[in-house]
Design a protein around this motif. Structure first.
Motif, PDB file in Angstrom:
ATOM      1  N   PHE A 169      -5.674   5.109   0.173  1.00 50.12           N
ATOM      2  CA  PHE A 169      -5.266   4.857   1.552  1.00 50.12           C
ATOM      3  C   PHE A 169      -3.930   5.529   1.848  1.00 50.12           C
ATOM      4  O   PHE A 169      -3.743   6.118   2.919  1.00 50.12           O
ATOM      5  N   ALA A 170      -2.993   5.445   0.904  1.00 50.97           N
ATOM      6  CA  ALA A 170      -1.688   6.087   1.111  1.00 50.97           C
ATOM      7  C   ALA A 170      -1.834   7.590   1.292  1.00 50.97           C
ATOM      8  O   ALA A 170      -1.078   8.209   2.051  1.00 50.97           O
ATOM      9  N   ALA A 171      -2.830   8.173   0.624  1.00 50.13           N
ATOM     10  CA  ALA A 171      -3.040   9.618   0.745  1.00 50.13           C
ATOM     11  C   ALA A 171      -3.551  10.013   2.116  1.00 50.13           C
ATOM     12  O   ALA A 171      -3.447  11.178   2.515  1.00 50.13           O
ATOM     13  N   ARG A 172      -4.110   9.064   2.860  1.00 45.54           N
ATOM     14  CA  ARG A 172      -4.595   9.362   4.205  1.00 45.54           C
ATOM     15  C   ARG A 172      -3.450   9.513   5.203  1.00 45.54           C
ATOM     16  O   ARG A 172      -3.633  10.090   6.280  1.00 45.54           O
ATOM     17  N   LEU A 173      -2.278   8.980   4.867  1.00 46.09           N
ATOM     18  CA  LEU A 173      -1.146   9.006   5.780  1.00 46.09           C
ATOM     19  C   LEU A 173      -0.418  10.338   5.691  1.00 46.09           C
ATOM     20  O   LEU A 173      -0.411  10.997   4.651  1.00 46.09           O
ATOM     21  N   SER A 174       0.200  10.723   6.779  1.00 46.04           N
ATOM     22  CA  SER A 174       0.939  11.995   6.796  1.00 46.04           C
ATOM     23  C   SER A 174       2.227  11.913   5.993  1.00 46.04           C
ATOM     24  O   SER A 174       2.755  12.934   5.543  1.00 46.04           O
ATOM     25  N   ALA A 175       2.746  10.703   5.808  1.00 43.14           N
ATOM     26  CA  ALA A 175       3.979  10.496   5.047  1.00 43.14           C
ATOM     27  C   ALA A 175       3.978   9.058   4.542  1.00 43.14           C
ATOM     28  O   ALA A 175       3.246   8.211   5.058  1.00 43.14           O
ATOM     29  N   PRO A 176       4.771   8.754   3.520  1.00 47.19           N
ATOM     30  CA  PRO A 176       4.851   7.362   3.053  1.00 47.19           C
ATOM     31  C   PRO A 176       5.278   6.434   4.183  1.00 47.19           C
ATOM     32  O   PRO A 176       6.012   6.823   5.093  1.00 47.19           O
ATOM     33  N   LEU A 177       4.772   5.207   4.121  1.00 42.85           N
ATOM     34  CA  LEU A 177       5.105   4.233   5.152  1.00 42.85           C
ATOM     35  C   LEU A 177       6.619   4.057   5.265  1.00 42.85           C
ATOM     36  O   LEU A 177       7.311   3.924   4.253  1.00 42.85           O
ATOM     37  N   GLY A 178       7.110   4.046   6.506  1.00 41.98           N
ATOM     38  CA  GLY A 178       8.541   3.892   6.724  1.00 41.98           C
ATOM     39  C   GLY A 178       8.989   2.453   6.743  1.00 41.98           C
ATOM     40  O   GLY A 178      10.157   2.162   6.983  1.00 41.98           O
ATOM     41  N   GLY A 179       8.071   1.519   6.526  1.00 44.14           N
ATOM     42  CA  GLY A 179       8.428   0.102   6.552  1.00 44.14           C
ATOM     43  C   GLY A 179       7.272  -0.735   6.064  1.00 44.14           C
ATOM     44  O   GLY A 179       6.351  -0.239   5.407  1.00 44.14           O
ATOM     45  N   GLN A 180       7.292  -2.004   6.388  1.00 41.23           N
ATOM     46  CA  GLN A 180       6.267  -2.944   5.947  1.00 41.23           C
ATOM     47  C   GLN A 180       4.951  -2.695   6.683  1.00 41.23           C
ATOM     48  O   GLN A 180       4.907  -2.551   7.900  1.00 41.23           O
ATOM     49  N   LEU A 181       3.837  -2.641   5.939  1.00 35.37           N
ATOM     50  CA  LEU A 181       2.518  -2.510   6.548  1.00 35.37           C
ATOM     51  C   LEU A 181       2.166  -3.815   7.243  1.00 35.37           C
ATOM     52  O   LEU A 181       2.223  -4.889   6.642  1.00 35.37           O
ATOM     53  N   LEU A 182       1.805  -3.725   8.531  1.00 37.95           N
ATOM     54  CA  LEU A 182       1.513  -4.917   9.324  1.00 37.95           C
ATOM     55  C   LEU A 182       0.016  -5.107   9.540  1.00 37.95           C
ATOM     56  O   LEU A 182      -0.548  -6.141   9.192  1.00 37.95           O
ATOM     57  N   CYS A 183      -0.619  -4.123  10.129  1.00 39.69           N
ATOM     58  CA  CYS A 183      -2.028  -4.275  10.472  1.00 39.69           C
ATOM     59  C   CYS A 183      -2.654  -2.924  10.754  1.00 39.69           C
ATOM     60  O   CYS A 183      -1.950  -1.915  10.917  1.00 39.69           O
ATOM     61  N   LEU A 184      -3.975  -2.923  10.824  1.00 40.44           N
ATOM     62  CA  LEU A 184      -4.757  -1.744  11.194  1.00 40.44           C
ATOM     63  C   LEU A 184      -5.562  -2.083  12.434  1.00 40.44           C
ATOM     64  O   LEU A 184      -6.153  -3.158  12.518  1.00 40.44           O
ATOM     65  N   GLU A 185      -5.586  -1.160  13.370  1.00 41.19           N
ATOM     66  CA  GLU A 185      -6.321  -1.358  14.623  1.00 41.19           C
ATOM     67  C   GLU A 185      -7.364  -0.264  14.762  1.00 41.19           C
ATOM     68  O   GLU A 185      -7.042   0.922  14.727  1.00 41.19           O
TER      69      GLU A 185
END
Length: 267
Positions: A169-185
């Motif tokens: 899942f992290a590889a799908r993002l353009s960059a590492p998360l800049g904060g706490q993961l909250l939710c997916l919509e």
């Protein structure tokens, strides 16, 4: 690329199939009014455009009104067909004028035919998708306690699978998360990843993301997944149940997910 092509085929296959069938049988007098090739082109265009309209309306209605309607499996597709029939009637009228069938004399009659067609398509499609969502939301059965010693290697494999899933899942993002993961919509075939530092849109099925992030949270709605450590509280609005997240966002809880969320101690 293969994954995109597979999703595209699943997306376009049903309307193309329905359009071809209707183009062959020629309902509503189109068999006599149009030759074979123009008739196929007419129905493929009409069904594809109106299928997209109905899909957008149904997804939005399901997200907004699912918890407020009785028997949503019936009322959501029927109401969606009613709302979508308004612009869809305009599409059919335009197609009739361009194809040479002629502009409609009685718009009410045309609206009734379009509504009937959309309802006949929306009901089975919505029921099928709802069934697939329920199957995807079902938790995996736990192994019996007597087999705990045998299950240790399986537990290690499960932990490794969760680690691999989170990495995928992290590889799908353009960059590492800049904060706490909250939710997916869920927004059509895209997911909007909400975190404490902002949001990002990615091309991903909700089912794939839920599987990859299974140890971090739960799916709470057809269109929402929520991280466990992002939940600040639970609110009720009539029959609706909402999760209050760390960023003060309210996320609806779907009926079919409440039992599992209660078992997990979220509700």
């Amino acid at each position: 690329m293969r994954e995109r092509l597979a999703r595209l085929s699943l997306r376009l296959g049903p309307p193309i199939g329905v359009g071809l069938v209707l183009g062959i049988i020629g309902p509503f007098g189109t068999f006599d009014l149009l030759p074979a090739v123009p008739r196929l082109a007419y129905w493929l265009a009409v069904i594809s455009v109106n299928w997209l309209l109905a899909d957008v309306v149904l997804r939005r209605l399901d997200e907004v009104a699912d918890e407020r309607l009785p028997m949503p499996w019936l009322t959501v597709p029927l109401m969606g067909a009613c709302f979508a029939a308004v612009p869809a009637t305009g599409v059919v009228a335009l197609a009739n004028g361009i194809s040479g069938i002629g502009w409609p004399d009685e718009v009410v009659v045309l609206f009734g035919r379009v509504l009937l067609l959309l309802a006949a398509i929306s009901l089975p499609v919505y029921t099928w998708e709802d069934m697939q969502e329920r199957i995807a939301a079902m938790p995996e059965s736990a192994p019996p306690e007597s087999a705990s010693s045998v299950a240790q290697p399986e537990e290690m494999e499960a932990r490794q699978a969760r680690t691999v899933g989170q990495s995928l899942f992290a590889a799908r993002l353009s960059a590492p998360l800049g904060g706490q993961l909250l939710c997916l919509e869920m927004q059509d075939h895209y997911l909007k990843v909400h975190h404490s530092a902002g949001s990002e849109m990615i091309l991903c099925r909700m089912e794939d993301a839920v599987r990859e992030l299974s140890s971090l949270g739960h799916r709470v709605h057809r269109s929402w997944w929520v991280a466990a450590d992002a939940v600040d509280g639970v609110e009720r609005d009539g029959q609706r149940i909402l999760l209050r997240l760390a960023d003060d966002r309210r996320v609806p809880v779907g009926r079919s997910y409440r039992r599992d969320l209660k078992a997990a101690g979220w509700l």
